[in-house]
Design an enzyme around this catalytic site. Structure first.
Site, PDB file in Angstrom:
ATOM      1  N   LEU B 344       0.817  -1.226   0.000  1.00 51.61           N
ATOM      2  CA  LEU B 344       0.000   0.000   0.000  1.00 51.61           C
ATOM      3  C   LEU B 344       0.847   1.272   0.000  1.00 51.61           C
ATOM      4  CD1 LEU B 344      -2.148  -2.200   1.043  1.00 51.61           C
ATOM      5  CD2 LEU B 344      -3.341  -0.212   1.937  1.00 51.61           C
ATOM      6  N   GLU B 369      -0.103 -11.836  27.127  1.00 54.28           N
ATOM      7  CA  GLU B 369      -0.445 -13.263  27.314  1.00 54.28           C
ATOM      8  C   GLU B 369       0.758 -14.148  26.971  1.00 54.28           C
ATOM      9  OE1 GLU B 369      -3.014 -12.573  28.563  1.00 54.28           O
ATOM     10  OE2 GLU B 369      -4.475 -11.530  27.319  1.00 54.28           O
TER      11      GLU B 369
END
Lengths: 259, 390
Positions: B344, B369
């Site tokens: 992009l 986590e």
């Protein structure tokens, strides 16, 4: 209150919609779904039943794959489904379709309310609700954007270009709703998981006491004799703005009879 | 199911899902596309989200604590939970974080380790999204080594009095209830703390460059007095919080692939329509090499997620396998997001497209986590039998 919602399985407007050789809409070889305009009728039925009591039965007429429209409504929360499926129904026009629907509604029982959407997103005729009401001998209030039920009658608001009408009818009645009436829910996880266990009955013409000659091409009052696909959109014309862009734009709009 | 039919056809992941699984993915995806995606750039820019409203909408969908049984939770499979994470994270990792922290951390802690009273009080409201939860384990100086936590809970008659602080707490400023882990004279214990408890303070973490569509807080506890009934009775030691973390990690294995898929779909569409030297960018060999390589990793990651999901549902999943999944899928997802950004070009750095937003979010997802490094060590230990954490 027991409600029957009539829904239609239609080709996805996002995909390439085509006609079969017999000039009927191809509903089998394209991605299909529950007509978006019918989702509003399902949602309204669920709201009415959730506010009181009763059951929502979803009814569709269509080829085998059309049961997907019923299943979507069951996932949204409807209680049971009926799918009228018979090869002989293929080619039915609005009049013949309304006959099949009427017989099916009668077989389901005596609902307090029959709900429909504004129109199907493929045929867009918007006549089946009126025909169905006539066949069932029910008062009809179509194209309502607000609905309430109380004391054995139904009250709906119809918005027109110049005024809003409030129309009342005694129950049982047929009501058609617009896409302004509510915001259809997404099927919830619990709805998806519960839908598996909900009953869907499949009925043939003989289950409804109808003959093949009353429906399909033979039983239809109208016939599509020719179909021409809309020509592909032509490439637009680019006009560079050299200080006269506004003039060119007005010339174009004038030439196209848009101003 | 995806927005790019050719990609969908090539990966054919849908063919491995049941009808029910596909339906759930479709419903979460439709919800995210209609109700979340249009606002994401603005939420990310402002660093604000209507967390409460979103929680209620997710509650109506039934995805908060969806893999738990009873207490108004749906009791769905682990794979279905994973698919919901994937579709939500395709919109934004911050929104998936909201769901993970609510369902996998706060609700799981109460569901698995809470008293009947705690479950009755909180779980139905949390499942409906009417009450929001957060999970306080990490501290400013203790992330990967939670055993060193400084937050202390001391007995005072029947009561507990907690002092200390927690950091990087998702939903912290919007939560109604916090599950707080604290060191006691014996072992680490969990506490169910209503956030209006005297001595509880949540302070928003500002100036984030990642997960901006998510609320992050520091929590502090100053002589915070709780009744004896506030403790989670059914667990002591690190097993409690680590069990919850393993649940949240599991969701991330799927979620990260959602973010990656969204980037790849965006890059495919962009490359197909961007004309350069009179032909689409997609027609250049270097672009195709990028697209092909990213598709391989997306497909492998999706298959890995599904494999781990099926094992979890079969009850055969080992914790180290969760580490394999989280390590691989976060690592590959961020690579895909960054590579899509190159396709992009300058447009890729804006919020008009999701790719750099995803890439920046995935920096956090790689870290929370269990960091990638910790997961390498868990996998290493599973292979060699040698613990190399310290």
């Amino acid at each position: 209150m027991n409600i029957v919602v009539c829904v239609k399985y239609v080709p996805d407007a996002q995909s390439d919609r085509t006609f079969s050789d017999d000039h009927t809409t191809d509903r089998t070889n394209v991605d299909g779904l529950l007509s978006e305009l019918d989702e509003y009728a399902v949602e309204e039925a669920l709201k009415l039943v959730e506010a009181g009591e009763g059951e929502v039965t979803v009814l569709t007429v269509g080829p085998e794959v059309a049961v997907e429209a019923v299943k979507k409504a069951l996932k949204m929360g409807a209680h049971k489904g009926v799918h009228v499926c018979d090869d002989a129904i293929h080619g039915s026009d609005a009049g013949a379709t309304s006959l099949v629907l009427a017989k099916a509604v009668e077989k389901i029982g005596k609902p307090d309310l029959v709900l429909t959407g504004l129109a199907s997103t493929d045929g867009t005729m918007s006549v089946v609700p009126a025909m169905l009401a006539e066949r069932l001998g029910l008062p009809q209030v179509t194209q309502v954007s607000e609905l309430s039920v109380a004391d054995g009658s139904v009250k709906g608001r119809r918005d027109t270009d110049i005024a809003s009408e409030t129309v009342e009818a005694s129950l049982p009645a047929l009501v058609g709703v617009t896409d302004q009436i509510n915001e259809p829910r997404y099927p919830s996880l619990k709805g998806i998981m519960a839908a598996k266990k909900k009953p869907v009955e499949t009925w043939s013409l003989s289950d409804l006491g109808l003959d093949a000659a009353q429906v399909g091409f033979e039983g239809s009052w109208t016939k599509v004799v020719d179909v021409t696909q809309r020509p592909a959109r032509e490439k637009g014309e680019v006009q560079p703005d050299e200080g006269d862009g506004g003039t060119k734009l007005v010339e174009f709009l004038n030439k196209s009879k848009l101003v | 199911m995806t927005a790019h039919p050719a990609l969908d056809k090539l990966t054919a992941i849908d063919s491995l899902l049941s009808e029910e699984e596909r339906d759930l993915a479709t419903t979460v995806r439709s919800f995210a596309d209609d109700k979340l995606r249009p606002y994401l750039a603005d939420w990310f820019e402002a660093g604000e989200i209507p967390a409460r409203e979103i929680a209620q909408q997710l509650g109506a969908l039934g995805v908060l604590g969806m893999h738990l049984d009873g207490y108004e939770c749906a009791g769905a499979s682990a794979t279905m939970y994973g698919l919901a994470c994937q579709e939500l994270e395709a919109a934004d990792s911050g929104l998936r974080s909201l769901m993970s922290v609510q369902g996998s951390l706060a609700m799981t802690a109460i569901h698995h380790f809470g008293s009947e009273e705690q479950k009755q009080e909180w779980l139905p409201r949390m499942a409906a999204g009417e009450a929001l939860g957060c999970f306080g384990l990490t501290e400013p100086d203790f992330g990967s080594d939670p055993a060193g936590m400084r937050t202390r809970a001391k007995r005072d008659g029947d009561d507990w009095v907690i002092n200390g602080s927690k950091m990087w707490i998702t939903n912290g400023t919007v939560a109604d209830v916090a599950v707080v882990w604290a060191q006691t004279d014996d072992k680490i214990r969990g506490f169910v703390v209503p956030t209006d408890t005297k001595g509880f303070t949540a302070t928003e973490v500002k100036h984030k460059l990642s997960l901006r569509a998510s609320k992050t807080a520091g929590l502090s506890f100053e002589d915070m007095r709780l009744p004896g009934s506030a403790v989670l009775p059914e667990v002591s030691g690190l097993r409690g919080p680590l069990t919850c973390l393993s649940e949240a990690r599991f969701g991330i294995i799927f979620g990260a692939m959602g973010a990656a898929r969204d980037c790849l779909e965006t890059a495919l569409e962009y490359a197909g329509s961007r004309i350069i030297y009179d032909k689409p960018l997609a027609g250049f060999q270097l672009t195709q090499a990028k697209l092909a390589d990213m598709t391989l990793e997306l497909m492998k990651g999706q298959l890995l997620a599904l494999h781990i999901g099926r094992q979890k549902d079969a009850g055969t999943l080992q914790p180290a396998q969760v580490s394999v999944g989280k390590l691989n899928n976060c690592r590959e997802a961020i690579k895909i997001a960054r590579e899509c950004r190159t396709i992009l070009a300058a447009n890729g750095i804006t919020l008009d497209y999701p790719v750099l937003r995803h890439a920046n979010n995935l920096e956090s997802v790689m870290t929370y986590e269990g960091t990638s490094e910790v997961h390498q060590l868990i996998v290493g230990q599973a292979l060699t039998g040698e613990a190399a954490f310290r």
